[in-house]
Design an enzyme around this catalytic site. Sequence first.
Site, mmCIF file in Angstrom:
data_model
loop_
_atom_site.group_PDB
_atom_site.id
_atom_site.type_symbol
_atom_site.label_atom_id
_atom_site.label_comp_id
_atom_site.label_asym_id
_atom_site.label_seq_id
_atom_site.Cartn_x
_atom_site.Cartn_y
_atom_site.Cartn_z
ATOM 1 N N CYS A 7 0.864 -1.183 0.000
ATOM 2 C CA CYS A 7 0.000 0.000 0.000
ATOM 3 C C CYS A 7 0.897 1.229 0.000
ATOM 4 C CB CYS A 7 -0.980 -0.019 1.176
ATOM 5 S SG CYS A 7 -0.214 -0.007 2.806
ATOM 6 N N ARG A 13 -3.267 -0.677 5.449
ATOM 7 C CA ARG A 13 -3.860 -1.758 4.660
ATOM 8 C C ARG A 13 -2.957 -2.959 4.452
ATOM 9 N NH1 ARG A 13 -5.323 2.178 -0.154
ATOM 10 N NH2 ARG A 13 -3.376 3.034 0.675
ATOM 11 N N ASP A 120 -8.248 3.870 1.137
ATOM 12 C CA ASP A 120 -7.258 4.279 2.141
ATOM 13 C C ASP A 120 -7.997 4.714 3.405
ATOM 14 O OD1 ASP A 120 -5.348 5.483 3.689
ATOM 15 O OD2 ASP A 120 -4.493 6.678 2.072
#
Length: 150
Positions: A7, A13, A120
């Site tokens: 990420c 994440r 996000d």
Amino acid sequence: MKVLMVCLGNICRSPLAEGILKSKVDTAKVFVDSAGTAGYHIGNAPDPRSIKVAQNHNIDISSQVCRRFIVSDFDTFDLIYAMDKSNYGNIIGMARNKADAEKVKLLLNEIDATDQEVPDPYYDADDGFETVFQLIDKACTNIADKLESK
Ligand code: 4NP
């Protein structure tokens, strides 16, 4: 088989994706790691909100350490999963050749091939992290099934 989850920050994440996939595969056979395309948080533990949502699902990601994606990851890993299109573009931008680029996939295309992104959650409240967990969990179930049948 070696799988890398990527990420932007490697604190929200991709640490979840690493922990979730590890929980679904034989880690003696499948090596799973994560990295970020940005260098803001190198050396840090995952975001406390990611640690918490993982813990709620009995997965411990608290000892992971943030690192940046490096070009040699193309040599180390067989599969490189990007959480969103921006991460995908950043990784592809570092590919040296077609073989590197072919290793890079959008994670949620393992659920269905419609180019969906893991949002996000960095600026979200805690419920954003549960949504992210569920999306990643679904994709990782499918990845684990595929790897098992190999
Ligand atoms: P991640 O989330 O890419 O899922 O780890 C982010 C973490 C940190 C920042 C952005 C996204 N940041 O701007 O510091």
